[in-house]
Scaffold this motif. Structure first.
Motif: not given
Ligand SMILES: [Zn+2]
Ligand SMILES: [Zn+2]
Lengths: 508, 508
Positions: B311-339
């Motif tokens: 549906t048309d909503e898909d693009a916004a959902i995907l963007d939301h998910c990508k933003a979350l992923a970026l936020e997680l990747k900026a964090l660190s677990a076990f001394g490395e960026p979260i994958r």
């Protein structure tokens, strides 16, 4: 001027190349025909190449896999049918057991003869294509974007370390797409990844372009390459990217149902670079004192040499050096921690060991430096001063630490700049007929570079005739540069109107 | 309770193992006898293993090299003379060219027969030892500490993915030392590197110890192993470290001048772990819903699944998910960026795809989650609630991000804790005679674990007799744990006074 190697590039480029490999401890003959041992300094450079290029390959959406080293003979029968120019020099496994022959020798056990011989992969199109055929059913399964880092074997009669060895290390990317356009785009995208990697990481300027039809990978619709100019003016093909169209998909039955419900053949690509790149780095950046490793790919960017003298002071000197290394490692150059090593091991002539290996910055520290708060700094890219003396300079320790990252960037840029100037200075333009071409390469001068000419892009027999004429001059067409100016003249071979520009030169 | 796999560990452990490999997309049959294709999720785990273990190998002073895949037959003749138990099942290259047989088939060209056949390396002691002999002249050249990551081939009649394949990937460390003491220390140091790596990175508890004489690497003076307990109670030898004394140095002529000016033989070691470790991870951490990958070695630790509906909503959902992923990747677990990965590709059943693959955290996000500021979180280590329902929980997005690193650590610890409890619960002590041993393993129960007994450490024929008695029960001695209590009883085989404790079990 006296140099660290006992042979210069000018005297004998081929012998100089071997001397660098040996004196820089990059690799050595293994005692196994056509195979080399890659020693830690050489392998360390390969590890840097792997790390940096792998990140780019992943950033462009590819995933790494691993496919078998052995490929059944029958896979090649399919390919031999479909592919003109099928290569046959391969290592063939025929037995799976050794037995004693009764005279103290071992022989392949005749009872262990394989029903179907196995070939040691020369490249993995066939075995990966077979997997793609399993993985791809629907357009939803496409694209498939994979890569593998692996060893491959091509039986070579005349070998040369890094440049042509029977076994070598490489990465091979293989992709399948729903459309030809998308596959072409992938082919060029990866060519650009290679171009940028070569320029930015190896500091090796290259010309990206399309290979002529007669130099295509067998079975490819189009083959692209990056070509680097060595210091002897020869070209080194440093990476290739192939658009395979549906040729391999046909042979390997990679079919998918498109969104309209019809069966289609996938379009595939493959692309690779190998340990050959290290040969290119040597011949682009080496000098008469050995190798100069660009800082981005140097296993160690700063080598700290404590001037030990088997006295009580040694421990303090070593501690001082280790503290300096720690300080450097906490800094960042090119977005990564600086790689610093304290070479406290080998006894003597360490300065020249590291000059020959090409460590970008060599720092010597003795008791007097410590009391003066200095380090003695050698930049590998500026080894001698105007009087031909080794340009070691005393620098305050604090200043050195503050400048280390910037110095490394400066060296990277200097090596790239030097090589780029050389490339540009040695591409000759304005040759408009074959006689001119002949003259250029006959004019002597050991290192004649490349000539850019215009041509009418003949195919088939016409192209074969051109290739034959060039072969007599030991020349080949390197590629049609993507960035070349449009044609505006006549074909250097036929006098007909030209359609594009090509580079011609000698090559490895 | 219904599970994602259609077979459980309890029903058929071997079939369950194959199901996990297939359903988690770890690997597949290649069509090439005994060789597997390691798919991206499986290879991604191997890349994590490589990266983390390589750092430890380098931190302990070793450098990586690369040696030829081919070893001339004559090298094995030398070894066969010196080494009892020399293995002969190897892939033998006898020809270097294919030719058409005139009937559309390819055959090895008889004219390309090699004078000396080449063996595809089953391990590299011989070829690396030959290099050591070149490199080592004086005590100043020692120690030599090298490692290589490579593929090796051992012809196997019965293969099982990851556990026993004809080709596998591994690292092999090889070192040479001036004294036996130093070489022994190295052997144990690398065993400890493996033990710690297995516990901390793989979350696989192991018992480190010495193998009995009859299980030594041929030619070794002492072989040590780490042994892991699979969920069926069998042992998997997950890594080995060998003290080779001067045996290989003798065969390969690795001699040095000591500081007194005398010629001495070097003492050597070798040690390795392989893709077999991945088989261990599967059998230790897998459950009836597939694999559970410990976060430290998970290619992706957090997989974000956008609930797309064309549906048309898909693009916004995907963007939301990508933003979350970026936020997680900026964090660190076990001394490395979260994958973190956003899986926007495959169409349906993505939740169960990632459950079966064993991603530690699976996050689903649909339009309702977005408007509520939530994510729907699944922890792979706690898949079901007390009522047997999938334990997905709505968590505020902010809380999730704040806790993500801690959750990953919690999962890593939980997997390690569960496996450690299982290991401890399934080592039986107190068996004091052979009848007791027989009884324990006859008592039924599919998964009988291991028994720790005391013995008198017989050698030669005495040990052979013990091995024979155990073999009848399908048992082997796993090792003598380094951390075992001292002996205080009698030998379970002979009734003589015991000298140490050993572990006995079934094994892979
Ligand atoms: Zn000079
Ligand atoms: Zn259940």
């Amino acid at each position: 001027m006296k140099h660290a190697l006992n042979i210069t590039r000018e005297q004998d480029f081929a012998a100089w190349y071997q001397a660098v490999i040996s004196e820089a401890d990059l690799a050595e003959e293994s005692g196994v025909r056509g195979c080399m041992v890659i020693r830690p300094w050489g392998y360390g450079i390969w590890e840097r190449i792997q790390k940096l290029l792998d990140a780019e390959i992943k950033a462009t959406g590819h995933e790494n896999c691993y496919f078998p080293i052995f490929i059944p003979l029958s896979y090649f029968e399919k390919e031999a049918e479909h592919v003109e120019g099928f290569a046959k020099e391969m290592a063939v496994v025929t037995h799976h057991r050794l037995k004693a022959d009764g005279n103290g020798k071992l022989v392949p056990d005749p009872e262990s003869k394989l029903e179907e011989p196995l070939v040691v992969r020369p490249t993995s199109e066939t075995v990966i294509g077979t997997a793609f055929a399993r993985w791809v059913q629907s357009w939803r399964d496409l694209p498939v974007l994979i890569n593998q880092w692996a060893n491959v074997v091509r039986w070579e009669m005349r070998t040369r370390m890094f440049l042509r060895t029977s076994e070598f290390l490489w990465q091979e990317g293989h992709t399948a797409h729903a459309s030809a356009d998308e596959a072409r785009e992938e082919t060029l995208k990866m060519l650009e990844v290679y171009r940028r990697f070569s320029e930015e990481c190896l500091a090796v300027p290259v010309v990206a372009g399309e290979k002529p039809e007669n130099e295509r990978f067998p079975g490819a619709v189009a083959t692209y390459s990056i070509e680097a100019m060595m210091q002897d003016g020869k070209a080194l093909q440093a990476g290739t990217s192939h658009f395979l169209g549906t040729n391999f998909a046909k042979a390997q039955n990679i079919r998918f149902q498109n969104s309209a419900g019809e069966q289609e053949l996938a379009n595939t690509t493959s692309w690779g670079v190998s340990t050959r790149m290290i040969g290119g780095v040597i011949m682009v950046h080496g000098d008469d004192d050995g190798l100069r490793v660009p800082p981005v790919i140097a296993p160690y960017q700063v080598v700290i040499v404590p001037m030990l003298r088997d006295t009580d002071e040694d421990a303090a000197i070593l501690d001082h050096c280790k503290a300096l290394a720690l300080e450097l490692k906490a800094l960042s150059a090119f977005g990564e921690p600086i790689r610093a090593l304290v070479d406290g091991k080998s006894a003597k002539a360490k300065r020249w060991t590291w000059v020959k290996k090409g460590a970008p910055l060599i720092v010597e520290i003795g008791p007097r430096d410590i009391s003066a708060g200095n380090v003695s700094l050698i930049r590998r890219d500026r080894l001698y001063d105007a009087n031909g003396k080794l340009a070691g300079a005393a620098v305050s320790r604090g200043d050195f630490v503050a400048q280390a990252a910037a110095l490394l960037v400066e060296i990277q840029d200097a090596l790239h700049g030097e090589a780029t100037a050389r490339l540009h200075a040695n591409i000759v333009r304005g040759v408009t007929d074959f006689a001119g071409l002949e003259q250029h390469f006959a004019r002597g001068g050991k290192f004649p570079g490349w000539v850019e000419v215009q041509w009418s892009r003949p195919t088939g027999a016409g192209l074969e005739a051109v290739a034959e004429r060039l072969k007599k001059l030991k020349l080949t067409i390197r590629n049609t540069p993507l960035a070349a100016a449009p044609a505006d003249g006549t074909c250097v071979f036929s006098g007909e109107p030209a359609v594009e520009r090509i580079l011609i030169g000698r090559s490895y």
